[in-house]
Design a protein around this motif. Structure first.
Motif, PDB file in Angstrom:
ATOM      1  N   ALA A  13      21.723 -55.602 -51.701  1.00  0.00           N
ATOM      2  CA  ALA A  13      22.634 -55.944 -52.331  1.00  0.00           C
ATOM      3  C   ALA A  13      21.909 -55.509 -53.910  1.00  0.00           C
ATOM      4  CB  ALA A  13      21.888 -57.429 -52.549  1.00  0.00           C
ATOM      5  N   GLY A  14      22.796 -54.299 -54.524  1.00  0.00           N
ATOM      6  CA  GLY A  14      21.785 -53.570 -55.584  1.00  0.00           C
ATOM      7  C   GLY A  14      22.217 -52.382 -56.167  1.00  0.00           C
ATOM      8  N   ASP A  15      21.380 -51.752 -56.169  1.00  0.00           N
ATOM      9  CA  ASP A  15      21.073 -50.193 -56.139  1.00  0.00           C
ATOM     10  C   ASP A  15      21.032 -49.704 -54.603  1.00  0.00           C
ATOM     11  OD1 ASP A  15      21.495 -50.447 -58.606  1.00  0.00           O
ATOM     12  OD2 ASP A  15      19.521 -50.364 -59.215  1.00  0.00           O
ATOM     13  N   GLY A  16      20.611 -49.951 -53.992  1.00  0.00           N
ATOM     14  CA  GLY A  16      20.143 -49.176 -52.260  1.00  0.00           C
ATOM     15  C   GLY A  16      19.373 -48.595 -52.325  1.00  0.00           C
ATOM     16  N   ARG A  17      18.594 -48.601 -51.122  1.00  0.00           N
ATOM     17  CA  ARG A  17      17.051 -48.857 -50.902  1.00  0.00           C
ATOM     18  C   ARG A  17      17.367 -47.992 -49.455  1.00  0.00           C
ATOM     19  NH1 ARG A  17      13.859 -50.936 -53.842  1.00  0.00           N
ATOM     20  NH2 ARG A  17      13.758 -52.880 -53.275  1.00  0.00           N
ATOM     21  N   THR A  18      17.028 -46.157 -49.226  1.00  0.00           N
ATOM     22  CA  THR A  18      17.334 -44.965 -48.220  1.00  0.00           C
ATOM     23  C   THR A  18      17.146 -45.985 -46.639  1.00  0.00           C
ATOM     24  OG1 THR A  18      16.074 -43.791 -49.913  1.00  0.00           O
ATOM     25  CG2 THR A  18      16.332 -43.370 -47.638  1.00  0.00           C
ATOM     26  N   GLN A  19      17.391 -45.214 -46.000  1.00  0.00           N
ATOM     27  CA  GLN A  19      17.534 -45.798 -44.938  1.00  0.00           C
ATOM     28  C   GLN A  19      16.308 -46.030 -43.585  1.00  0.00           C
ATOM     29  OE1 GLN A  19      21.372 -44.851 -42.698  1.00  0.00           O
ATOM     30  NE2 GLN A  19      20.660 -46.014 -41.371  1.00  0.00           N
ATOM     31  N   VAL A  20      15.473 -46.514 -43.411  1.00  0.00           N
ATOM     32  CA  VAL A  20      14.416 -46.622 -42.410  1.00  0.00           C
ATOM     33  C   VAL A  20      15.600 -47.141 -41.346  1.00  0.00           C
ATOM     34  CG1 VAL A  20      12.072 -46.395 -41.451  1.00  0.00           C
ATOM     35  CG2 VAL A  20      13.485 -45.848 -44.244  1.00  0.00           C
ATOM     36  N   MET A  55      24.498 -59.476 -53.881  1.00  0.00           N
ATOM     37  CA  MET A  55      24.735 -60.031 -53.771  1.00  0.00           C
ATOM     38  C   MET A  55      24.912 -61.996 -54.388  1.00  0.00           C
ATOM     39  SD  MET A  55      27.688 -58.839 -52.135  1.00  0.00           S
ATOM     40  CE  MET A  55      28.839 -59.753 -51.172  1.00  0.00           C
ATOM     41  N   GLU A  56      24.168 -62.710 -54.853  1.00  0.00           N
ATOM     42  CA  GLU A  56      23.811 -63.222 -55.374  1.00  0.00           C
ATOM     43  C   GLU A  56      25.124 -63.951 -56.500  1.00  0.00           C
ATOM     44  OE1 GLU A  56      20.528 -64.005 -57.431  1.00  0.00           O
ATOM     45  OE2 GLU A  56      18.874 -63.058 -55.675  1.00  0.00           O
ATOM     46  N   PRO A  57      25.787 -65.797 -55.492  1.00  0.00           N
ATOM     47  CA  PRO A  57      24.296 -66.321 -55.049  1.00  0.00           C
ATOM     48  C   PRO A  57      24.557 -66.838 -53.340  1.00  0.00           C
ATOM     49  CG  PRO A  57      26.463 -67.761 -56.503  1.00  0.00           C
ATOM     50  CD  PRO A  57      26.077 -65.775 -56.625  1.00  0.00           C
ATOM     51  N   ALA A  58      25.652 -65.871 -53.568  1.00  0.00           N
ATOM     52  CA  ALA A  58      26.068 -66.380 -51.778  1.00  0.00           C
ATOM     53  C   ALA A  58      24.706 -65.925 -50.956  1.00  0.00           C
ATOM     54  CB  ALA A  58      26.989 -65.511 -51.278  1.00  0.00           C
ATOM     55  N   ILE A  59      24.456 -64.540 -50.973  1.00  0.00           N
ATOM     56  CA  ILE A  59      22.907 -64.323 -50.186  1.00  0.00           C
ATOM     57  C   ILE A  59      22.015 -63.571 -51.270  1.00  0.00           C
ATOM     58  CG2 ILE A  59      21.996 -62.381 -49.143  1.00  0.00           C
ATOM     59  CD1 ILE A  59      25.520 -62.168 -47.882  1.00  0.00           C
ATOM     60  N   PHE A  60      20.688 -63.728 -51.500  1.00  0.00           N
ATOM     61  CA  PHE A  60      19.622 -63.630 -52.692  1.00  0.00           C
ATOM     62  C   PHE A  60      18.581 -62.718 -51.994  1.00  0.00           C
ATOM     63  CE2 PHE A  60      20.979 -68.308 -53.071  1.00  0.00           C
ATOM     64  CZ  PHE A  60      20.623 -67.919 -54.683  1.00  0.00           C
ATOM     65  N   ASP A  61      18.511 -61.934 -52.951  1.00  0.00           N
ATOM     66  CA  ASP A  61      16.950 -61.207 -51.661  1.00  0.00           C
ATOM     67  C   ASP A  61      16.507 -61.300 -51.446  1.00  0.00           C
ATOM     68  OD1 ASP A  61      15.973 -58.590 -53.155  1.00  0.00           O
ATOM     69  OD2 ASP A  61      14.656 -59.594 -54.418  1.00  0.00           O
ATOM     70  N   GLY A  62      15.473 -60.987 -50.630  1.00  0.00           N
ATOM     71  CA  GLY A  62      14.920 -61.691 -49.531  1.00  0.00           C
ATOM     72  C   GLY A  62      15.400 -61.899 -48.541  1.00  0.00           C
ATOM     73  N   SER A  63      16.984 -62.125 -48.213  1.00  0.00           N
ATOM     74  CA  SER A  63      17.063 -63.119 -47.293  1.00  0.00           C
ATOM     75  C   SER A  63      17.460 -62.400 -45.683  1.00  0.00           C
ATOM     76  CB  SER A  63      18.753 -63.310 -47.676  1.00  0.00           C
ATOM     77  OG  SER A  63      18.472 -64.392 -49.280  1.00  0.00           O
ATOM     78  N   PRO A  64      17.596 -63.126 -45.006  1.00  0.00           N
ATOM     79  CA  PRO A  64      17.570 -62.084 -43.794  1.00  0.00           C
ATOM     80  C   PRO A  64      18.851 -62.432 -43.421  1.00  0.00           C
ATOM     81  CG  PRO A  64      16.643 -64.269 -43.147  1.00  0.00           C
ATOM     82  CD  PRO A  64      16.491 -64.305 -44.631  1.00  0.00           C
ATOM     83  N   ILE A  65      19.605 -61.217 -42.443  1.00  0.00           N
ATOM     84  CA  ILE A  65      21.262 -60.939 -42.111  1.00  0.00           C
ATOM     85  C   ILE A  65      20.824 -60.466 -40.820  1.00  0.00           C
ATOM     86  CG2 ILE A  65      22.115 -60.635 -44.337  1.00  0.00           C
ATOM     87  CD1 ILE A  65      21.863 -57.580 -44.108  1.00  0.00           C
ATOM     88  N   GLY A  66      21.906 -60.871 -40.544  1.00  0.00           N
ATOM     89  CA  GLY A  66      23.141 -59.840 -38.988  1.00  0.00           C
ATOM     90  C   GLY A  66      23.709 -60.036 -39.131  1.00  0.00           C
ATOM     91  N   ILE A  67      24.058 -58.778 -38.542  1.00  0.00           N
ATOM     92  CA  ILE A  67      24.707 -57.446 -38.117  1.00  0.00           C
ATOM     93  C   ILE A  67      25.921 -57.195 -36.981  1.00  0.00           C
ATOM     94  CG2 ILE A  67      25.490 -55.910 -39.538  1.00  0.00           C
ATOM     95  CD1 ILE A  67      22.465 -55.650 -40.568  1.00  0.00           C
ATOM     96  N   ASP A  68      27.192 -57.068 -37.409  1.00  0.00           N
ATOM     97  CA  ASP A  68      27.539 -56.735 -36.048  1.00  0.00           C
ATOM     98  C   ASP A  68      28.129 -55.304 -35.888  1.00  0.00           C
ATOM     99  OD1 ASP A  68      29.157 -56.777 -33.872  1.00  0.00           O
ATOM    100  OD2 ASP A  68      30.287 -58.693 -34.148  1.00  0.00           O
ATOM    101  N   ASN A 107      28.269 -60.966 -57.709  1.00  0.00           N
ATOM    102  CA  ASN A 107      27.524 -61.136 -58.639  1.00  0.00           C
ATOM    103  C   ASN A 107      28.019 -59.915 -59.688  1.00  0.00           C
ATOM    104  OD1 ASN A 107      26.210 -60.574 -61.602  1.00  0.00           O
ATOM    105  ND2 ASN A 107      24.395 -60.321 -59.923  1.00  0.00           N
ATOM    106  N   HIS A 108      29.685 -59.765 -59.921  1.00  0.00           N
ATOM    107  CA  HIS A 108      30.685 -59.188 -59.922  1.00  0.00           C
ATOM    108  C   HIS A 108      30.135 -58.979 -61.843  1.00  0.00           C
ATOM    109  CE1 HIS A 108      32.571 -62.875 -61.997  1.00  0.00           C
ATOM    110  NE2 HIS A 108      32.866 -62.983 -60.528  1.00  0.00           N
TER     111      HIS A 108
END
Length: 137
Positions: A13-20, A55-68, A107-108
């Protein structure tokens, strides 16, 4: 129901991480009725961790998410996991005319909105809709 939890995959939720894509037996548990209420097929679900503050204030750094992973069509204003040139991102999506989409951060102020043409090689690819996240204050 145990849903794979990809600890090595961080959804930016920001700059991005390489996919692993690795899983060493980590899972998150969801009840079948809970998944059914969210309209999620357990076989198409995965969990990951968000990295960054876009994505703050909805989703904070370190939050777990579920993806469909089965939901790749855009429902305006919903949160999606995206693969953007190898970077994994979490953003709100909106449909636009002429086959375009708006990619919006909560966080626009720090992360301005982006516009892409669907199908363009530079456009983010939708991994799936984020159906759940956990935020600790």
């Amino acid at each position: 129901m145990e849903i794979p939890y990809f600890r090595e995959v961080e959804m930016a939720a920001g700059d991005g991480r390489t996919q692993v894509i690795e899983n060493h037996g980590a899972y998150m548990r969801f009840s079948l009725p809970r998944l059914a209420r969210a309209g999620v097929d357990p076989k198409q679900a995965a969990c990951a961790t968000v990295s960054g503050d876009s994505m703050e204030p909805a989703i904070f750094d370190g939050s777990p998410i579920g993806i469909d992973k089965s939901c790749r069509h855009i429902i305006d204003g919903r949160v999606y996991a995206l693969d953007h040139g190898g970077m994994l991102r979490v953003k709100r999506l909106y449909r636009l005319p002429l086959g375009r989409m708006r990619v919006v951060s909560d966080n626009h102020i720090e992360y301005p909105e982006e516009v892409y043409t669907l199908g363009d090689p530079d456009a983010p690819k939708i991994i799936g809709r984020v159906f759940w996240w956990e935020t600790f204050a």
